[in-house]
Design an enzyme around this catalytic site. Structure first.
Site, PDB file in Angstrom:
ATOM      1  CG  ASP A 216     -56.855   0.536 -72.209  1.00  0.00           C
ATOM      2  OD1 ASP A 216     -56.963  -0.422 -72.991  1.00  0.00           O
ATOM      3  OD2 ASP A 216     -56.577   0.404 -71.005  1.00  0.00           O
ATOM      4  CD  GLU A 292     -60.734  -1.910 -74.476  1.00  0.00           C
ATOM      5  OE1 GLU A 292     -60.470  -3.114 -74.502  1.00  0.00           O
ATOM      6  OE2 GLU A 292     -60.319  -1.141 -73.586  1.00  0.00           O
TER       7      GLU A 292
HETATM    8  C1  BGC Z   1     -56.463  -3.382 -73.198  1.00  0.00           C
HETATM    9  C2  BGC Z   1     -55.775  -4.581 -72.654  1.00  0.00           C
HETATM   10  C3  BGC Z   1     -55.277  -4.222 -71.276  1.00  0.00           C
HETATM   11  C4  BGC Z   1     -56.389  -3.628 -70.416  1.00  0.00           C
HETATM   12  C5  BGC Z   1     -55.837  -2.898 -69.253  1.00  0.00           C
HETATM   13  C6  BGC Z   1     -57.647  -3.321 -72.273  1.00  0.00           C
HETATM   14  O1  BGC Z   1     -58.716  -2.808 -72.711  1.00  0.00           O
HETATM   15  O2  BGC Z   1     -56.846  -3.504 -74.528  1.00  0.00           O
HETATM   16  O3  BGC Z   1     -54.737  -5.052 -73.445  1.00  0.00           O
HETATM   17  O4  BGC Z   1     -54.795  -5.364 -70.667  1.00  0.00           O
HETATM   18  O5  BGC Z   1     -57.157  -2.725 -71.116  1.00  0.00           O
HETATM   19  O6  BGC Z   1     -55.255  -1.721 -69.662  1.00  0.00           O
END
Ligand code: BGC
Length: 555
Positions: A216, A292
């Site tokens: 993440d 991500e």
């Molecule tokens: C996740 C989100 C989240 C954020 C904070 C993002 O990249 O996919 O759903 O709100 O990170 O953790």
């Protein structure tokens, strides 16, 4: 362009061309009749996932959390929240998934923790400059008495990225950084304990048999520790605009703003991933991590080199408009961006942060036709695909009453942005009214309400309808695993005279053609139809392709 996942000299790991299904646990299936999705529900859903033909599942967070950001606010990264089950449930899930040939990827949230994480609680109760505070970004404020935030950084969810705390003696004191909600304090990755703890978390889940991680906010861990004001404080809420053509000047400027900036995509992040990679390699060479990181294509290869991580989401595809020339450009650049390091590209049409693809492409019958057609484009490309739960059912975003909204984006923007709830509604499994078999709890009030129109979209209904979106996905996922051209064939765009057509080859004998026009066209290639997302017909002049339709041909 050869398929990078099968390049000579490189053995082909499972993840390089996997179909990965994203499970948002609270909305997938309720296994203990309390009205909320959970790990037992995922176990119950495994036969369905196996019948869909996916190679792996990625589970969004199920860790202990106050759920201020639907679990992306983690208070203990090495445990299961009782609302989702137990560690034993998780171990059983891994075992049963593996028995069905389905791998398990878990979400790792390294950029921040929950404000209820013991570290942050300790930091609040500790003095300025203490070891406990140094695990986070605590700074004195500006202004005469420190009443102004330390700089102009914005939260991605809206508002300032800084919140002021009361010191243990009750006086107003320092400010802490949170790129997301104020309940999600950012960790300080220059702190050795933070690094070691993350490695412990990876080890913990690897020891439980997981096959990989989704990382993440992977671009956010390192910050410029001089905390400079930004000339243009870009919030990701602005940079992630789904109505923006990813090839436009504005989109590229926004991405450039994220690249190697004070808070995103800094070069030193790669040192962290080198450590992670070494740890993962020690568990064998089939563990993987997908990051991500919304970065410009030319920065992507830094995250997926031989000594950093394995895959990066190609987010331009997730926002691509239904326009053949833009799609062509986005696909070409995405393949190019990672092929320089021999990494396979990835394709996702939606996730828990985006509008559902049907809605994004126009909603109603047109949106659904385009979403089905885009799926047949994505599923025929080299590399891996990520399918967000419910995408295979052709679901649209649900209109959520304001009083039922949950997303911190909605609250932090004071209702200016609706947020992401519309794409997170519990799945419809069976039956003709809510809760559509999602839970066995009588009179369940789900965390987000399901709409009346879902009776026609349930898994039960689509399972027996040969032309349902579910069965289209089953067919395409099966073919991409069994047809040699789709498995390992070289990829090459096919030139056409019509700018509304996107066409490409896979191997010697598969041709994929997407008709983005709202009208029928003559097919520029002929052959046996392997699969079509919409209407096709064979006329006097050969094959004709219906509006908003993709066809796979064996030539
Ligand atoms: C996740 C989100 C989240 C954020 C904070 C993002 O990249 O996919 O759903 O709100 O990170 O953790």
């Amino acid at each position: 362009m050869s398929d990078p996942s099968t390049a000579v000299g490189r053995s082909e790991p499972w993840w390089s061309r996997a179909a990965v299904y994203q499970i948002y646990p609270r909305s997938f299936r309720d296994g203990n009749a309390d009205g909320l999705g959970d790990l037992r529900g995922v176990i119950e859903g495994l036969p369905y996932l196996a019948s869909l033909g996916v190679d792996a599942v990625w589970l969004s967070p199920f860790y202990p959390s106050p759920q201020k950001d639907a679990g992306y606010d983690v208070s203990d990264p090495r445990a299961v929240d009782p609302m989702f089950g137990t560690l034993d449930d998780f171990a059983e899930l891994v075992e049963q998934a593996h028995e069905r040939g389905v791998r398990v990827i878990v979400d790792i949230v390294p950029n921040h923790v929950s404000a209820s994480h013991p570290w942050f609680v300790e930091a609040l109760n500790s003095t300025v400059g203490s070891t406990a505070r140094r695990r986070f970004h605590f700074l004195d404020g500006r202004g005469e008495s420190g009443e102004l935030p330390p700089n102009n950084w914005e939260s991605i969810f809206g508002g300032s990225a800084w919140t002021r705390v009361k010191e243990p003696d009750g006086s107003w004191g320092q400010w802490y950084l949170h790129l997301f909600d104020s309940t999600q304090p950012d960790l300080n990755w220059e702190n050795e304990e933070v690094r070691v703890d993350a490695l412990n978390t990876l080890r913990f889940w690897l020891d439980l048999g997981v096959d990989g991680f989704r990382v993440d906010v992977a671009l956010g861990l390192a910050k410029d520790m001089t905390y400079p004001d930004l000339i243009d404080p870009i919030g990701m809420s602005q940079s992630l605009r789904f109505d923006l053509d990813p090839t436009s000047e504005e989109a590229s400027q926004r991405r450039a703003g994220l690249a190697n900036s004070a808070l995103f995509d800094r070069d030193e992040i790669q040192d962290i991933y080198r450590e992670w990679r070494a740890l993962m390699n020690s568990y064998g060479d089939d563990k993987m991590a997908v990051v991500e990181a919304w970065v410009p294509p030319e920065r992507a290869s830094r995250y997926v080199s031989e000594d950093t991580l394995h895959q990066i989401f190609g987010f331009d595809f997730l926002v691509v408009p239904w326009d053949a020339s833009i799609m062509r450009d986005v696909i070409g650049r995405a393949i190019e961006a990672v092929s320089v390091v021999g990494a396979p590209p990835t394709w996702a049409m939606s996730n828990h942060d985006s509008p559902r693809v049907v809605t994004r492409l126009g909603d109603g019958d047109v949106g659904l036709a385009r979403a089905r057609a885009l799926a047949l484009v994505a599923h025929a490309l080299p590399g891996s695909i990520y399918v967000y739960q419910g995408e295979e059912l052709g679901l649209s975003d649900v209109e959520i009453p304001d009083s039922a909204r949950q997303d911190p984006v909605w609250f932090r923007s004071a209702g200016q942005q609706k947020g992401r709830d519309g794409g997170r509604v519990p799945l419809p499994w069976s039956g003709s009214s809510a809760p559509y078999g999602f839970t066995e709890l009588a009179d369940a009030e789900l965390w987000l309400p399901q709409p009346d129109v879902w009776a026609a979209s349930t898994i039960e209904v689509q399972d027996i309808d040969p032309v349902s979106t579910l069965n289209l996905y089953r067919a395409s996922l099966a073919l991409r695993k069994s047809h040699p051209g789709l498995v390992s064939g070289d990829f090459e765009f096919l030139a056409t005279d019509d700018p509304g057509l996107l066409a490409f080859h896979r191997g010697a004998d598969v041709v994929v053609i997407a008709n983005t026009h709202p009208h029928w066209v003559e097919s520029p290639a002929s052959g046996m139809v392997l699969l079509a997302s919409g209407p096709i017909e064979v006329g006097e002049n050969g094959l004709r392709i219906g509006p908003d339709t993709t066809v796979w041909l064996q030539t």
